[in-house]
Design a protein around this motif. Structure first.
Motif, PDB file in Angstrom:
ATOM      1  N   ALA A   1      -2.819   0.740   7.658  1.00  0.00           N
ATOM      2  CA  ALA A   1      -1.424   0.770   7.423  1.00  0.00           C
ATOM      3  C   ALA A   1      -0.704  -0.292   7.960  1.00  0.00           C
ATOM      4  O   ALA A   1      -0.932  -0.614   9.139  1.00  0.00           O
ATOM      5  CB  ALA A   1      -0.850   1.979   7.797  1.00  0.00           C
ATOM      6  N   ASP A   2       0.351  -0.977   7.322  1.00  0.00           N
ATOM      7  CA  ASP A   2       0.998  -2.016   7.987  1.00  0.00           C
ATOM      8  C   ASP A   2       1.809  -1.604   9.216  1.00  0.00           C
ATOM      9  O   ASP A   2       2.578  -0.814   9.279  1.00  0.00           O
ATOM     10  CB  ASP A   2       2.007  -2.617   7.011  1.00  0.00           C
ATOM     11  N   SER A   3       1.626  -2.230  10.339  1.00  0.00           N
ATOM     12  CA  SER A   3       2.160  -2.189  11.615  1.00  0.00           C
ATOM     13  C   SER A   3       3.773  -2.381  11.300  1.00  0.00           C
ATOM     14  O   SER A   3       4.568  -1.331  12.182  1.00  0.00           O
ATOM     15  CB  SER A   3       1.693  -2.793  13.073  1.00  0.00           C
ATOM     16  N   VAL A   4       4.156  -3.129  10.731  1.00  0.00           N
ATOM     17  CA  VAL A   4       5.566  -3.440  10.490  1.00  0.00           C
ATOM     18  C   VAL A   4       6.211  -2.302   9.849  1.00  0.00           C
ATOM     19  O   VAL A   4       7.316  -1.707  10.259  1.00  0.00           O
ATOM     20  CB  VAL A   4       5.821  -4.598   9.660  1.00  0.00           C
ATOM     21  N   GLN A   5       5.488  -1.660   8.765  1.00  0.00           N
ATOM     22  CA  GLN A   5       6.130  -0.497   8.256  1.00  0.00           C
ATOM     23  C   GLN A   5       6.151   0.750   9.098  1.00  0.00           C
ATOM     24  O   GLN A   5       7.158   1.423   9.186  1.00  0.00           O
ATOM     25  CB  GLN A   5       5.069  -0.394   6.839  1.00  0.00           C
ATOM     26  N   THR A   6       5.156   0.908   9.913  1.00  0.00           N
ATOM     27  CA  THR A   6       5.083   2.063  10.695  1.00  0.00           C
ATOM     28  C   THR A   6       6.365   1.931  11.935  1.00  0.00           C
ATOM     29  O   THR A   6       6.791   2.925  11.929  1.00  0.00           O
ATOM     30  CB  THR A   6       3.782   1.939  11.514  1.00  0.00           C
TER      31      THR A   6
ATOM     32  N   ARG B   1       6.970  10.707   6.486  1.00  0.00           N
ATOM     33  CA  ARG B   1       6.308   9.508   6.767  1.00  0.00           C
ATOM     34  C   ARG B   1       4.972   9.599   5.901  1.00  0.00           C
ATOM     35  O   ARG B   1       4.662   8.545   5.155  1.00  0.00           O
ATOM     36  CB  ARG B   1       6.198   9.402   8.304  1.00  0.00           C
TER      37      ARG B   1
ATOM     38  N   THR C   1       9.050   0.402  11.396  1.00  0.00           N
ATOM     39  CA  THR C   1      10.284   0.391  10.704  1.00  0.00           C
ATOM     40  C   THR C   1      10.526   2.064  10.435  1.00  0.00           C
ATOM     41  O   THR C   1      11.552   2.688  10.423  1.00  0.00           O
ATOM     42  CB  THR C   1      10.151  -0.172   9.363  1.00  0.00           C
ATOM     43  N   SER C   2       9.401   2.807  10.037  1.00  0.00           N
ATOM     44  CA  SER C   2       9.475   4.146   9.965  1.00  0.00           C
ATOM     45  C   SER C   2      10.114   4.890  10.978  1.00  0.00           C
ATOM     46  O   SER C   2      10.931   5.768  11.104  1.00  0.00           O
ATOM     47  CB  SER C   2       8.102   4.732   9.575  1.00  0.00           C
TER      48      SER C   2
ATOM     49  N   SER D   1       0.787   3.346   1.024  1.00  0.00           N
ATOM     50  CA  SER D   1      -0.005   2.216   1.857  1.00  0.00           C
ATOM     51  C   SER D   1      -1.722   2.559   1.808  1.00  0.00           C
ATOM     52  O   SER D   1      -2.279   1.640   1.519  1.00  0.00           O
ATOM     53  CB  SER D   1       0.299   2.158   3.340  1.00  0.00           C
TER      54      SER D   1
ATOM     55  N   TYR E   1       6.091   9.086   2.135  1.00  0.00           N
ATOM     56  CA  TYR E   1       6.526   7.703   1.912  1.00  0.00           C
ATOM     57  C   TYR E   1       6.029   6.336   2.290  1.00  0.00           C
ATOM     58  O   TYR E   1       6.226   5.340   2.087  1.00  0.00           O
ATOM     59  CB  TYR E   1       8.206   7.731   2.078  1.00  0.00           C
ATOM     60  N   GLN E   2       5.322   6.475   3.279  1.00  0.00           N
ATOM     61  CA  GLN E   2       4.526   5.304   3.953  1.00  0.00           C
ATOM     62  C   GLN E   2       3.063   5.437   3.985  1.00  0.00           C
ATOM     63  O   GLN E   2       2.542   4.644   3.639  1.00  0.00           O
ATOM     64  CB  GLN E   2       5.090   4.955   5.418  1.00  0.00           C
TER      65      GLN E   2
END
Length: 258
Positions: free
Chosen positions: A145-150, A163, A152-153, A171, A166-167
Motif C-alpha cells: 500500500a502507498d505510504s503517502v496514502q497511509t 481505512r 494521508t489517512s 489499493s 477506503y484505502q
C-alpha cells in the motif's frame, strides 16, 4: 460495434484455426485414440446433455463454486488481517510456507478419514488448494500500500474499518484479483482430482471411468467439457474484474495514452 467484433475475432480466431488443423490432420487417421472433430461433437452431446448433466456436471460445478468461493473469502479475510499486522505476519509466514508446500491431493485420504468421503471432503480439498494464491496476494497487496496514502489517512483521522474500506482494500484490489485469477483454475483441477477418490459421481469420476472402460471418445469429450468450463469461468471473471477495477484500468489507459 466494431470493437466487440474485433475482440470476438481475436478470442475465436486461434481456436477455429486449431480445430481446422485438427480436422485436416485426422482425416486419414484410423487410430481409435485420436477422435475426429465431428464424431466428437456428437459424442459430447450424447454423453453430457442427458442424465449426466444432472448427476455429474451440475454437482461438480456446485462443489467448485462452493469450494472456490470459500477459498476466496477466507483468503481475503485472513490476508487482510495478516497483512495489516507486522507481528502476525512474522508469526504466520513460516507456517504459510509449510502448508503451501503440501499438495492438497495427498491430503484426500486423511480428509476422508477425518470428515468423511462426502461432498464436504471434496470442498475442503478445493479450499485447501485454492486459498493460497488469494491469501498470499492479499498479504502482498496490503504490504505494498502507498505510504503517502497511509500517512494521508492518518492525518485525516481515517482509521479502523473506514481505512480498510477506503484505502487498504482499493489499493490492494488489483493484486487480490490477480490471486483470484490464479485460484480459479486451481479450483477446477482440484474439483476433478477430489472426485477421482471415494466418489461415485462427478466429472472426475466419469472421466476416470471412461478411461478404465477404454471409452476413448467419451473420455475426450469430458476433457473438452473441462476446457469449456475453464474458458467460461475465465470470461466471467474478466467481466467481473473489469467492473470492479474500472478505476484501475482507467488509470492504465491514461498512462498508456500519455
Amino acid at each position: 460495434m466494431r470493437k466487440p467484433l474485433v475482440a470476438v475475432a481475436y478470442a475465436l480466431g486461434l481456436p477455429l484455426v486449431l480445430i481446422a488443423l485438427w480436422w485436416v490432420l485426422s482425416q486419414g487417421s484410423t487410430s481409435p485414440f485420436v477422435p475426429k472433430p465431428v464424431p466428437l461433437v456428437t459424442t459430447f452431446i450424447d454423453t453430457w446433455m442427458g442424465d449426466k448433466l444432472l448427476t455429474d456436471v451440475l454437482p461438480s460445478l456446485g462443489r467448485f463454486v462452493v469450494g472456490t468461493t470459500l477459498a476466496i473469502v477466507l483468503g481475503i479475510v485472513i490476508g487482510l488481517g495478516v497483512g495489516l499486522n507486522l507481528t502476525l505476519r512474522s508469526l504466520t509466514e513460516p507456517a504459510f510456507e509449510f502448508f503451501r508446500a503440501v499438495p492438497p491431493p495427498i491430503l484426500i485420504p486423511i480428509l476422508g478419514l477425518i470428515i468423511g468421503v462426502g461432498d464436504e471432503m471434496k470442498v475442503a480439498v478445493i479450499v485447501l488448494g485454492a486459498i493460497w494464491p488469494v491469501l498470499l496476494n492479499t498479504i502482498e497487496g496490503v504490504r505494498a500500500a502507498d505510504s503517502v496514502q497511509t500517512e494521508t489517512s492518518r492525518s485525516y483521522g481515517i482509521s479502523g474499518f473506514n481505512r480498510l474500506r477506503y484505502q487498504v482494500v482499493p489499493s490492494a484490489a488489483p493484486q487480490i484479483l490477480a490471486g483470484v485469477r490464479q485460484a480459479l483454475p486451481i479450483g477446477i483441477i482440484l474439483m476433478v482430482i477430489s472426485e477421482m477418490f471415494f466418489s461415485s459421481s462427478g466429472l472426475g469420476f466419469s472421466i476416470i471411468e471412461f478411461q478404465r472402460r477404454f471409452a476413448i471418445a467419451p473420455m475426450w469429450s469430458g476433457i473438452v467439457l473441462l476446457g469449456l468450463i475453464g474458458f467460461a469461468v475465465s470470461m466471467l471473471f474478466k467481466l467481473v474484474e473489469r467492473r470492479l477495477l474500472r478505476w484501475y484500468y482507467g488509470l492504465k489507459d491514461i498512462e498508456n495514452g500519455s
